[in-house]
Design a protein around this motif. Structure first.
Motif, PDB file in Angstrom:
ATOM      1  N   GLY A 114       0.706  -1.439   0.077  1.00 53.06           N
ATOM      2  CA  GLY A 114      -0.002   0.028  -0.065  1.00 53.06           C
ATOM      3  C   GLY A 114       0.682   1.256  -0.087  1.00 53.06           C
ATOM      4  N   LYS A 115       1.963   1.200   0.040  1.00 53.49           N
ATOM      5  CA  LYS A 115       2.939   2.474  -0.043  1.00 53.49           C
ATOM      6  C   LYS A 115       3.970   2.295  -1.226  1.00 53.49           C
ATOM      7  N   LEU A 116       3.827   3.531  -1.756  1.00 51.22           N
ATOM      8  CA  LEU A 116       4.455   3.897  -3.098  1.00 51.22           C
ATOM      9  C   LEU A 116       6.099   4.010  -2.933  1.00 51.22           C
ATOM     10  N   VAL A 117       6.670   3.218  -3.444  1.00 48.51           N
ATOM     11  CA  VAL A 117       8.098   2.916  -3.043  1.00 48.51           C
ATOM     12  C   VAL A 117       9.163   2.925  -4.408  1.00 48.51           C
ATOM     13  N   GLY A 118       8.506   3.159  -5.622  1.00 54.73           N
ATOM     14  CA  GLY A 118       9.542   3.396  -6.842  1.00 54.73           C
ATOM     15  C   GLY A 118       8.574   3.339  -7.857  1.00 54.73           C
ATOM     16  N   LEU A 119       9.333   3.415  -8.980  1.00 50.46           N
ATOM     17  CA  LEU A 119       8.763   3.703 -10.502  1.00 50.46           C
ATOM     18  C   LEU A 119       9.296   2.709 -11.386  1.00 50.46           C
ATOM     19  N   PHE A 120       8.563   2.234 -12.501  1.00 49.83           N
ATOM     20  CA  PHE A 120       9.091   1.252 -13.382  1.00 49.83           C
ATOM     21  C   PHE A 120       8.632   2.184 -14.817  1.00 49.83           C
ATOM     22  N   CYS A 121       9.673   2.154 -15.739  1.00 49.95           N
ATOM     23  CA  CYS A 121       9.519   2.867 -16.788  1.00 49.95           C
ATOM     24  C   CYS A 121      10.049   1.991 -18.112  1.00 49.95           C
ATOM     25  N   CYS A 122       9.325   1.714 -19.171  1.00 46.78           N
ATOM     26  CA  CYS A 122       9.883   1.052 -20.212  1.00 46.78           C
ATOM     27  C   CYS A 122       9.487   2.031 -21.697  1.00 46.78           C
ATOM     28  N   THR A 123      10.077   1.400 -22.641  1.00 49.18           N
ATOM     29  CA  THR A 123       9.910   2.035 -23.850  1.00 49.18           C
ATOM     30  C   THR A 123      10.228   1.079 -24.998  1.00 49.18           C
ATOM     31  N   SER A 124       9.480   1.396 -26.123  1.00 45.62           N
ATOM     32  CA  SER A 124       9.797   0.184 -27.341  1.00 45.62           C
ATOM     33  C   SER A 124       9.240   0.891 -28.633  1.00 45.62           C
ATOM     34  N   HIS A 125       9.881   0.574 -29.630  1.00 42.26           N
ATOM     35  CA  HIS A 125       9.704   1.309 -30.889  1.00 42.26           C
ATOM     36  C   HIS A 125       8.398   0.763 -31.568  1.00 42.26           C
ATOM     37  N   LEU A 126       7.516   1.465 -32.039  1.00 39.33           N
ATOM     38  CA  LEU A 126       6.241   1.191 -32.661  1.00 39.33           C
ATOM     39  C   LEU A 126       6.227   1.535 -34.059  1.00 39.33           C
ATOM     40  N   MET A 127       5.947   0.337 -34.792  1.00 40.49           N
ATOM     41  CA  MET A 127       6.370   0.508 -36.265  1.00 40.49           C
ATOM     42  C   MET A 127       5.668   1.541 -37.004  1.00 40.49           C
ATOM     43  N   ASP A 128       4.314   1.751 -36.965  1.00 40.60           N
ATOM     44  CA  ASP A 128       3.608   2.943 -37.337  1.00 40.60           C
ATOM     45  C   ASP A 128       2.734   3.517 -36.474  1.00 40.60           C
ATOM     46  N   ILE A 129       2.893   4.984 -36.544  1.00 42.86           N
ATOM     47  CA  ILE A 129       1.906   5.929 -35.512  1.00 42.86           C
ATOM     48  C   ILE A 129       1.445   6.930 -36.492  1.00 42.86           C
ATOM     49  N   GLY A 130       1.098   6.319 -37.768  1.00 45.54           N
ATOM     50  CA  GLY A 130       0.397   7.358 -38.659  1.00 45.54           C
ATOM     51  C   GLY A 130       1.427   8.379 -39.201  1.00 45.54           C
ATOM     52  N   GLY A 131       0.587   9.548 -39.718  1.00 48.50           N
ATOM     53  CA  GLY A 131       1.374  10.770 -40.478  1.00 48.50           C
ATOM     54  C   GLY A 131       2.329   9.980 -41.721  1.00 48.50           C
ATOM     55  N   LEU A 132       3.196  10.788 -41.874  1.00 48.26           N
ATOM     56  CA  LEU A 132       4.042  10.483 -42.968  1.00 48.26           C
ATOM     57  C   LEU A 132       4.752   9.012 -42.945  1.00 48.26           C
ATOM     58  N   GLY A 133       4.946   8.496 -41.672  1.00 48.57           N
ATOM     59  CA  GLY A 133       5.647   7.391 -41.476  1.00 48.57           C
ATOM     60  C   GLY A 133       6.958   7.624 -41.002  1.00 48.57           C
ATOM     61  N   ASN A 134       7.586   6.468 -40.607  1.00 46.77           N
ATOM     62  CA  ASN A 134       9.082   6.689 -39.899  1.00 46.77           C
ATOM     63  C   ASN A 134      10.257   6.804 -40.770  1.00 46.77           C
ATOM     64  N   GLY A 135      10.131   8.031 -41.390  1.00 44.37           N
ATOM     65  CA  GLY A 135      11.155   8.079 -42.536  1.00 44.37           C
ATOM     66  C   GLY A 135      11.328   9.887 -42.193  1.00 44.37           C
ATOM     67  N   PRO A 136      12.380  10.564 -43.044  1.00 44.36           N
ATOM     68  CA  PRO A 136      12.734  11.779 -42.844  1.00 44.36           C
ATOM     69  C   PRO A 136      12.010  13.034 -43.436  1.00 44.36           C
ATOM     70  N   GLU A 137      10.713  12.512 -44.199  1.00 47.80           N
ATOM     71  CA  GLU A 137      10.042  13.515 -45.012  1.00 47.80           C
ATOM     72  C   GLU A 137       9.473  14.591 -44.601  1.00 47.80           C
ATOM     73  N   ALA A 138       8.890  14.496 -43.220  1.00 48.31           N
ATOM     74  CA  ALA A 138       8.165  15.725 -42.670  1.00 48.31           C
ATOM     75  C   ALA A 138       8.950  17.100 -42.721  1.00 48.31           C
TER      76      ALA A 138
END
Length: 537
Positions: A114-138
């Motif tokens: 019941g007591k807050l003791v720390g934090l977990f964090c993570c990240t990963s690459h998602l292949m597509d999140i819309g827009g022009l896509g994962n390239g340098p065009e924008a």
């Protein structure tokens, strides 16, 4: 009772095991091949001040070392006093996350009894999140895809369905993107449970003594290693292909009694296409390069990172400001360890390799798939590949190895399952490594064709074509990269290009540069090079 030094060391090792389990859950539950097969992730545990205590060994420096700062941004938006069990927070803000919109970062509060003791964090690459896509065009970040500010993803165990609906509606791969989001949240939950079990086992109700021990010991260890280095300042510069004109990166590295500082004054300004780098990502790969040479055996955490500092002029390509486009920030960011090596080669030449390909050569493709129908809209895939690394003191460079990113290469079988593309050729590129006492690693030759009678799109973000890896201390340069078609047409190294039906995409990744005078190369090694087919015909 205060834990003993032995207890603290055991708990420290156990904490590393906890985040290792966290990372494995993320990898094994992810939908995207770039996570599941290539391990383009990071995972870690933090104290309530937002200091990283331990990171999973699996993961990329760009994710890990920028994630190390992102938790502090979460705490500014969501103070610990308001956190509840079952909460989880999310963002993909490039300036508060890991450098571009395709990385989702999730932070979860960890409670014990019941007591807050720390934090977990993570990240990963998602292949597509819309827009022009994962390239340098924008031309700005808003064109690059869905932008998620600091938001609550889960509120006391209840998923924010409105946010999830927005995520699904803004991607060409709704199944994969939703699944990857849940895999990120799930791995943090596993970390929370594992941490609570550890604290029960050791009979502790707070991480504070352990946190102070980890931070202090790690910082002391790094400072001790820095103390062995010569003091002074050294500079190094590098010219890269850029997008439509070459760019210069300039670094000055200063070693003092209090740490190492790298300053990028003199670097080119930000550009109109998405190869700009937020400072967090610049910092991440710079300190990784420093760590490789100075603190390779010291665990990576807030304490070991503290003596390593970075600055870059505001508005430069290595400190791009919102709303600059940053989707392909890895192209320049992953060259920064070579910048650090170039500076330190002048101080400790016996420990520093030559330049390598550095920037990962992701073959990012997209298109329709006639045989596949379902909720996903066609396919989008990053086929991770790389060239050679530079020759090392006493050892040759590594061939087709993703240094410094550390991601695994996409297996051919996986790429062919996930898309209608077929590899006709994938092999080492003979003669691509620069000659030297230590030879540079080899690049690769790849030929890819679409099995559907349809075009596909290449979102090119390649470098080291006009300016290949440079040999050092008398070594030869690595071979430059190349992108083209089977009919001989040369393609641009950056930007969206359409590969016609039936035509083969030909990619030659760069070779690493050589280190040292070629005349000093051992004769037995030269014979082995020839026998193993490593030399050009």
């Amino acid at each position: 009772m205060q834990p003993s030094i032995i207890d603290l060391q055991i708990m420290w090792n156990r904490l590393i095991a906890v985040v290792g389990e966290q990372a494995q859950v993320l990898i094994r539950t992810a939908f995207s091949p770039i996570v599941r097969e290539c391990e383009d992730i990071s995972a870690g545990v933090f104290d309530l001040q937002g200091r990283m205590l331990a990171q999973a060994v699996t993961g990329t420096p760009g994710h890990i070392n920028s994630m190390a700062e992102s938790v502090k941004h979460f705490l500014r938006h969501f103070p610990v006093e308001g956190m509840q069990e079952g909460d989880a927070y999310i963002t993909n803000d490039p300036w508060m996350g890991t450098g571009h919109l395709n990385d989702f970062v999730i932070t979860t509060p960890a409670f014990h009894k019941g007591k807050l003791v720390g934090l977990f964090c993570c990240t990963s690459h998602l292949m597509d999140i819309g827009g022009l896509g994962n390239g340098p065009e924008a031309s700005d970040v808003f064109m690059e895809g869905l932008y998620i500010p600091m938001l609550k993803l889960i509120d006391r165990g209840v998923v924010n369905e409105t946010l999830m609906a927005m995520i699904r509606a803004n991607t060409r791969l709704p199944v994969d993107t939703e699944g990857d989001t849940y895999s990120l949240a799930a791995c943090n939950d596993v970390g929370v449970r594992a941490l609570s079990a550890m604290m029960d086992e050791f009979g502790i109700d707070t991480l504070e003594p352990l946190a102070e021990h980890i931070i202090a010991r790690s910082r002391e260890a790094v400072l001790a290693e820095i103390g062995k280095l010569p003091k002074g300042s050294w500079s190094y510069s590098m010219t890269t292909d850029g997008y439509d004109h070459p760019l210069t990166m300039q670094a000055t590295l200063t070693v003092s009694d209090t740490g190492i500082h790298v300053d990028y004054t003199g670097t080119s300004g930000a550009v109109r296409r998405g190869i700009n780098v937020p400072l967090a990502y610049t910092t991440a790969y710079t300190v990784f390069g420093l760590g490789c040479l100075v603190a390779a055996d010291i665990p990576n955490n807030a304490g070991s990172l503290a003596p390593l500092t970075v600055s870059a002029p505001v508005g430069s390509v290595l400190n791009a400001q919102k709303p600059a486009p940053v989707s392909s920030r890895h192209v320049l960011g992953q060259m920064l360890p070579d910048m650090v090596f170039g500076c330190l080669r002048q101080a400790i030449p016996e420990r520093v390799p030559a330049e390598g390909t550095a920037c990962i050569w992701n073959i990012t493709v997209r298109g329709e798939w006639a045989e596949k129908v379902g909720p996903n809209h066609g396919y989008a895939l990053a086929i991770t590949t790389n060239g050679g690394t530079g020759g090392r003191p006493g050892q040759d460079g590594m061939s087709a190895t993703a240094f410094p990113s550390g991601v695994h290469g996409t297996p051919v079988e996986i790429a062919e399952i996930q898309s209608p593309l077929m590899f006709w050729r994938k092999e080492f590129r003979p003669g691509s490594g620069g000659d030297g006492e230590s030879r540079g690693g080899l690049g690769q030759i790849m030929e890819i064709v679409n099995t559907d009678d349809a075009p596909f799109e290449l979102l090119a973000a390649f470098d080291r074509i006009q300016y290949p890896p440079r040999g050092q201390m008398g070594g030869g340069d690595g071979a430059p990269g190349y992108v083209g078609l089977g009919d001989g047409t040369v393609l641009r190294g950056k930007g969206l290009q359409v590969i016609p039906p039936g035509e083969r995409l030909v990619v030659l990744t760069p070779g690493g540069a050589g280190l040292g005078d070629p005349a000093a190369r051992d004769a037995a090694k030269r014979s082995a090079d020839a026998a193993n087919g490593l030399l050009a015909d």
